[in-house]
Write an enzyme that holds these catalytic residues in place. Structure first.
Site, mmCIF file in Angstrom:
data_model
loop_
_atom_site.group_PDB
_atom_site.id
_atom_site.type_symbol
_atom_site.label_atom_id
_atom_site.label_comp_id
_atom_site.label_asym_id
_atom_site.label_seq_id
_atom_site.Cartn_x
_atom_site.Cartn_y
_atom_site.Cartn_z
ATOM 1 N N GLU A 58 37.604 37.974 32.122
ATOM 2 C CA GLU A 58 38.764 38.872 32.205
ATOM 3 C C GLU A 58 38.301 40.319 32.279
ATOM 4 O O GLU A 58 37.390 40.729 31.561
ATOM 5 C CB GLU A 58 39.666 38.676 30.987
ATOM 6 N N THR A 228 45.774 36.039 51.983
ATOM 7 C CA THR A 228 45.079 34.860 51.485
ATOM 8 C C THR A 228 43.688 34.894 52.112
ATOM 9 O O THR A 228 43.439 35.619 53.078
ATOM 10 C CB THR A 228 45.773 33.551 51.918
HETATM 11 C C1 LIG Z 1 50.413 31.620 53.059
HETATM 12 C C2 LIG Z 1 51.127 32.893 52.820
HETATM 13 C C3 LIG Z 1 51.329 33.402 51.534
HETATM 14 C C4 LIG Z 1 51.076 32.614 50.278
HETATM 15 O O1 LIG Z 1 49.879 32.117 50.062
HETATM 16 P P1 LIG Z 1 49.641 30.953 48.968
HETATM 17 O O2 LIG Z 1 48.185 30.999 48.825
HETATM 18 O O3 LIG Z 1 50.183 29.706 49.583
HETATM 19 O O4 LIG Z 1 50.383 31.339 47.730
HETATM 20 C C5 LIG Z 1 51.890 34.658 51.403
HETATM 21 N N1 LIG Z 1 52.262 35.360 52.470
HETATM 22 C C6 LIG Z 1 52.124 34.885 53.725
HETATM 23 C C7 LIG Z 1 52.568 35.719 54.882
HETATM 24 C C8 LIG Z 1 51.572 33.628 53.941
HETATM 25 O O5 LIG Z 1 51.458 33.160 55.188
#
Ligand SMILES: *Cc1c(COP(=O)(O)O)cnc(C)c1O
Length: 422
Positions: A58, A228
């Site tokens: 953390e 991501t």
């Molecule tokens: C995939 C995605 C997310 C979320 O990602 P996760 O890892 O599934 O929580 C957020 N914003 C956009 C535009 C996405 O395509």
């Protein structure tokens, strides 16, 4: 066989190992065209499976709440430095557990509950976390939504500007999950400046294309950028928030201690590996190939009577309305899966059907390009898709199984990381 091999897992937990082995085979045998998915390299898989998962850390490098960070600090710093170099940003936070928590951290950094946020509506191609009603971001904030034009399928910037001037959002999200066209970050930035909003570019889908020079970057336009790491960027499941120096401290405080506890250090390491890969010349070729494949596939699908939202694609993603084909998105996606072609049913803008049984399918070429398929294969992919949709309408299971066999024959010549036939 899974690569890296999993002999100890197989001995300890054969039931679980058997499922993992079957998944590796499944990922090898199919045309994987879910637009948010990819194949990570074996190096990324190895980094994800290391003893770094044992460590709590953390805080941030040099300011941790537990001892023993002699090696975690340089690992996280490596990931941060590589993110800064690949994207050309002042600041990067590599700790968000995934894309959705990364976006939540943006709310925590720049908004209070009840404040106004503006994002693209989910059925128009936005993401749940951009203020959609069923998400915490739509329940705890006053969310207002823009869409695309019915005629062009493109964002209507007059509508965005009018809505922003009327609602005065504190944050504007640009980006989404089903946007087949180039996102005009300078236009969003102009509107955000005019109303004094923070512009958050969510590049989750297109991060790899931006890193590889195949989509314009939001850097210099957006105040904060979330992404991501596991879609076109081809890293482990994770996320990053990048920003100007001005917002660095707000972003970091929002992620920890605002929202999360200990970072997932094995993921941080794998992100660092993926960013190293993304900085190589070969990744530029990869990003260009992803887009070339998507354009070739779009052309071939249009020739076969598929109705593509916006009439084509500029990136890795294609959104098709199957109404003209006489089948719903869900039965089509399920039949395509049985034919070895994996994608997802999706709402299309102004969809007249329900979200759980919408009119469209969404597909992408990021994973196909990773395994080495090129433009020359796309007419065949379109032909299989067309034949599978026809077979689905006729409920011809034999035809679907036949296509799945042909798919397997083609892809066997294109090895994927994570699997070996031997
Ligand atoms: C995939 C995605 C997310 C979320 O990602 P996760 O890892 O599934 O929580 C957020 N914003 C956009 C535009 C996405 O395509």
């Amino acid at each position: 066989m899974h690569v890296p091999p999993i002999p100890t897992l197989t001995a300890t937990d054969p039931e679980l190992a058997g499922l993992v082995e079957q998944e590796a085979q499944r990922q090898h045998d199919k045309l994987r065209m879910i637009a948010s998915e990819n194949y990570v390299s074996t190096a990324v898989l190895e980094a994800s499976g290391t003893v770094l998962t044992n460590k709590y850390s953390e805080g941030y490098a040099g300011k941790r709440y537990y001892e023993g960070q002699q090696l975690i600090d340089p690992i996280e710093t490596l990931a941060i430095d590589r993110a800064k170099a690949v994207f050309g940003v002042d600041h990067a936070n590599v700790q968000p557990y995934s894309g959705s928590p990364a976006n939540l951290a943006v709310y925590l950094a720049f908004l209070s509950p009840g404040d106004t946020v503006m994002g693209m509506a989910l059925p128009m191609g936005g993401h749940l976390t951009h203020g959609w009603s069923v998400s915490a971001t739509g329940k705890w904030f006053n969310s207002v939504r823009y869409g695309v034009s019915r005629e062009t399928g493109l964002v209507d910037f007059d509508e965005v500007r009018d809505l922003a001037l009327k609602e005065r959002p504190k944050v504007i999200f640009a980006g989404g999950t089903a946007i087949p066209r180039t996102i005009d970050f300078p236009k969003f930035a102009e509107i955000a400046r005019e109303v004094g909003a923070v512009l958050a570019a969510d590049i989750a889908h297109i991060a790899g294309l931006i890193a590889g020079g195949a989509h314009p970057s939001p850097v210099g336009h957006a105040d904060v950028i979330t992404t991501t790491t596991h879609k076109t960027l081809r890293g482990p499941r994770g996320a990053m928030i990048m920003s100007t120096a001005e917002h660095a401290s707000a972003v970091d405080k929002a992620v920890f201690p605002g929202l999360q506890g200990g970072p997932h250090n094995h993921t941080t390491a794998a992100i660092a590996v993926a960013l190293r890969e993304a900085s190589q010349p070969a990744f530029r070729e990869y990003a260009a190939q992803v887009v070339a494949n998507a354009k070739a596939l779009a052309t071939a699908l249009i020739e076969r009577g598929f109705d593509l939202i916006s009439g084509g694609t500029d990136n890795h993603l294609i959104l098709a309305d199957l109404t003209s084909k006489g089948i719903g998105g869900k039965p089509a996606a399920q039949a395509l899966d049985r034919a070895g072609i994996e994608l997802n049913y999706n709402t299309v803008p102004f969809d007249t059907r329900k979200p759980f049984d919408p009119s469209g399918i969404r597909l992408g070429t990021a994973a196909l390009a990773t395994r080495g398929l090129t433009e020359e294969h796309m007419p065949q992919v379109a032909a299989w898709m067309d034949d599978a949709v026809t077979a689905a309408i006729k409920e011809d299971e034999a035809a679907l199984a036949h296509i799945a066999g042909e798919v397997r024959d083609l892809v066997s010549a294109f090895p994927v990381p994570g699997y070996s036939a031997a």
